[in-house]
Write a protein that holds these residues in place. Structure first.
Motif, PDB file in Angstrom:
ATOM      1  N   HIS A 101      44.566  40.020  28.684  1.00  0.00           N
ATOM      2  CA  HIS A 101      45.580  40.597  29.573  1.00  0.00           C
ATOM      3  C   HIS A 101      45.280  42.061  29.892  1.00  0.00           C
ATOM      4  CE1 HIS A 101      47.789  36.928  28.917  1.00  0.00           C
ATOM      5  NE2 HIS A 101      47.682  37.124  27.614  1.00  0.00           N
ATOM      6  N   ILE A 102      44.024  42.348  30.182  1.00  0.00           N
ATOM      7  CA  ILE A 102      43.583  43.691  30.548  1.00  0.00           C
ATOM      8  C   ILE A 102      43.274  43.697  32.041  1.00  0.00           C
ATOM      9  CG2 ILE A 102      41.830  45.468  30.199  1.00  0.00           C
ATOM     10  CD1 ILE A 102      41.335  44.268  27.403  1.00  0.00           C
ATOM     11  N   LEU A 103      43.808  44.681  32.752  1.00  0.00           N
ATOM     12  CA  LEU A 103      43.543  44.791  34.181  1.00  0.00           C
ATOM     13  C   LEU A 103      42.097  45.199  34.423  1.00  0.00           C
ATOM     14  CD1 LEU A 103      46.804  46.554  35.394  1.00  0.00           C
ATOM     15  CD2 LEU A 103      46.195  44.136  35.591  1.00  0.00           C
ATOM     16  N   LEU A 104      41.477  44.569  35.423  1.00  0.00           N
ATOM     17  CA  LEU A 104      40.039  44.730  35.665  1.00  0.00           C
ATOM     18  C   LEU A 104      39.742  45.061  37.118  1.00  0.00           C
ATOM     19  CD1 LEU A 104      37.061  44.255  34.578  1.00  0.00           C
ATOM     20  CD2 LEU A 104      37.324  41.922  35.459  1.00  0.00           C
ATOM     21  N   ASN A 105      38.778  45.960  37.294  1.00  0.00           N
ATOM     22  CA  ASN A 105      38.195  46.241  38.601  1.00  0.00           C
ATOM     23  C   ASN A 105      36.692  46.079  38.463  1.00  0.00           C
ATOM     24  OD1 ASN A 105      36.647  48.482  40.296  1.00  0.00           O
ATOM     25  ND2 ASN A 105      38.421  47.807  41.473  1.00  0.00           N
ATOM     26  N   VAL A 106      36.098  45.260  39.318  1.00  0.00           N
ATOM     27  CA  VAL A 106      34.649  45.094  39.341  1.00  0.00           C
ATOM     28  C   VAL A 106      34.175  45.622  40.689  1.00  0.00           C
ATOM     29  CG1 VAL A 106      32.711  43.493  39.208  1.00  0.00           C
ATOM     30  CG2 VAL A 106      34.763  43.075  37.836  1.00  0.00           C
ATOM     31  N   ALA A 107      33.334  46.647  40.645  1.00  0.00           N
ATOM     32  CA  ALA A 107      32.877  47.308  41.863  1.00  0.00           C
ATOM     33  C   ALA A 107      32.284  46.315  42.848  1.00  0.00           C
ATOM     34  CB  ALA A 107      31.845  48.378  41.509  1.00  0.00           C
ATOM     35  N   ASP A 108      32.794  46.371  44.066  1.00  0.00           N
ATOM     36  CA  ASP A 108      32.288  45.587  45.191  1.00  0.00           C
ATOM     37  C   ASP A 108      32.423  44.076  44.994  1.00  0.00           C
ATOM     38  OD1 ASP A 108      31.394  45.795  47.811  1.00  0.00           O
ATOM     39  OD2 ASP A 108      29.313  45.417  47.241  1.00  0.00           O
ATOM     40  N   LYS A 109      33.327  43.654  44.119  1.00  0.00           N
ATOM     41  CA  LYS A 109      33.571  42.230  43.908  1.00  0.00           C
ATOM     42  C   LYS A 109      35.080  41.982  43.919  1.00  0.00           C
ATOM     43  CE  LYS A 109      29.260  41.129  43.220  1.00  0.00           C
ATOM     44  NZ  LYS A 109      28.609  41.346  44.487  1.00  0.00           N
ATOM     45  N   PRO A 110      35.712  42.031  45.091  1.00  0.00           N
ATOM     46  CA  PRO A 110      37.169  41.889  45.170  1.00  0.00           C
ATOM     47  C   PRO A 110      37.707  40.619  44.509  1.00  0.00           C
ATOM     48  CG  PRO A 110      36.245  42.370  47.338  1.00  0.00           C
ATOM     49  CD  PRO A 110      35.094  42.202  46.388  1.00  0.00           C
ATOM     50  N   GLU A 111      36.918  39.549  44.543  1.00  0.00           N
ATOM     51  CA  GLU A 111      37.399  38.288  43.969  1.00  0.00           C
ATOM     52  C   GLU A 111      37.522  38.351  42.448  1.00  0.00           C
ATOM     53  OE1 GLU A 111      32.909  38.089  44.108  1.00  0.00           O
ATOM     54  OE2 GLU A 111      34.474  38.793  45.458  1.00  0.00           O
TER      55      GLU A 111
END
Length: 191
Positions: A101-111
């Motif tokens: 349950h950790i919020l994630l951002n992956v650069a250049d991978k919106p999906e």
């Protein structure tokens, strides 16, 4: 339709993990610290470009470990930003983040993202976040430039005066809101 819910996070009160310390990792790190100079960030990266070392040299709230990502790196983290060009690693961290349950951002991978790092306009205490729902970072950048141009440098003085005015208002919350709305309407509509 953009269904994103905009929030402003107190990055000094949470623990953030950045995976990757190449040019994109540096860009993400700079974006975080431009808005939140006291953010708590742990960086894990096998390869670190010299500019990252330079950027973190005077920042005590950043911890760097030069090695491969390990699942234990997620322990105690509230937010994860991945700047990796390794699709398998990106998907692996995504799965681990979902389970924890950790919020994630992956650069250049919106999906793979739970959130995006939008463009930010900041003049003193005024901060405006701009999102294109991941569709066009270039448009967000152009809008940022536009707002930076049209917002007066004196906006912070205006905000200070409004805070003083707000603190002097008497009455219930509904009355205060009506007074502040009327006052700010005059400010915004003046040319």
């Amino acid at each position: 339709m953009n269904t994103l819910f905009p929030i402003f996070v107190k990055m000094n009160q949470i623990q953030t993990l950045l995976v990757g310390a190449g040019p994109v990792g540096l860009e993400k790190l700079q974006a975080i610290f431009r808005s939140s100079p006291l953010a708590n960030v742990k960086i894990v990266a096998e390869e670190v470009i010299p500019e990252v070392f330079e950027f973190i040299a005077d920042k005590e709230s950043i911890q760097l470990e030069q090695r491969l990502f390990e699942e234990s790196d997620l322990e105690g983290k509230d937010l994860v930003v991945v700047a990796s060009n390794n699709p398998e690693l990106n998907k692996h961290i995504r799965a681990l983040s979902i389970n924890r349950h950790i919020l994630l951002n992956v650069a250049d991978k919106p999906e793979l993202c739970d959130f995006y790092l939008g463009s930010i306009v900041q003049k003193g205490n005024l901060k405006i976040g701009i999102s294109t729902n991941g569709k066009s970072p270039t448009m967000a950048k152009r809008l940022k430039e536009f707002f930076n141009e049209i917002l007066p440098e004196e906006i912070d003085e205006t905000l200070e005066l409004l805070q003083e005015y707000r603190n002097q208002l008497r009455g219930d919350l509904e009355h205060k809101i009506k007074q502040l709305n009327a006052h700010t309407q005059d400010i915004v509509s003046k040319k």
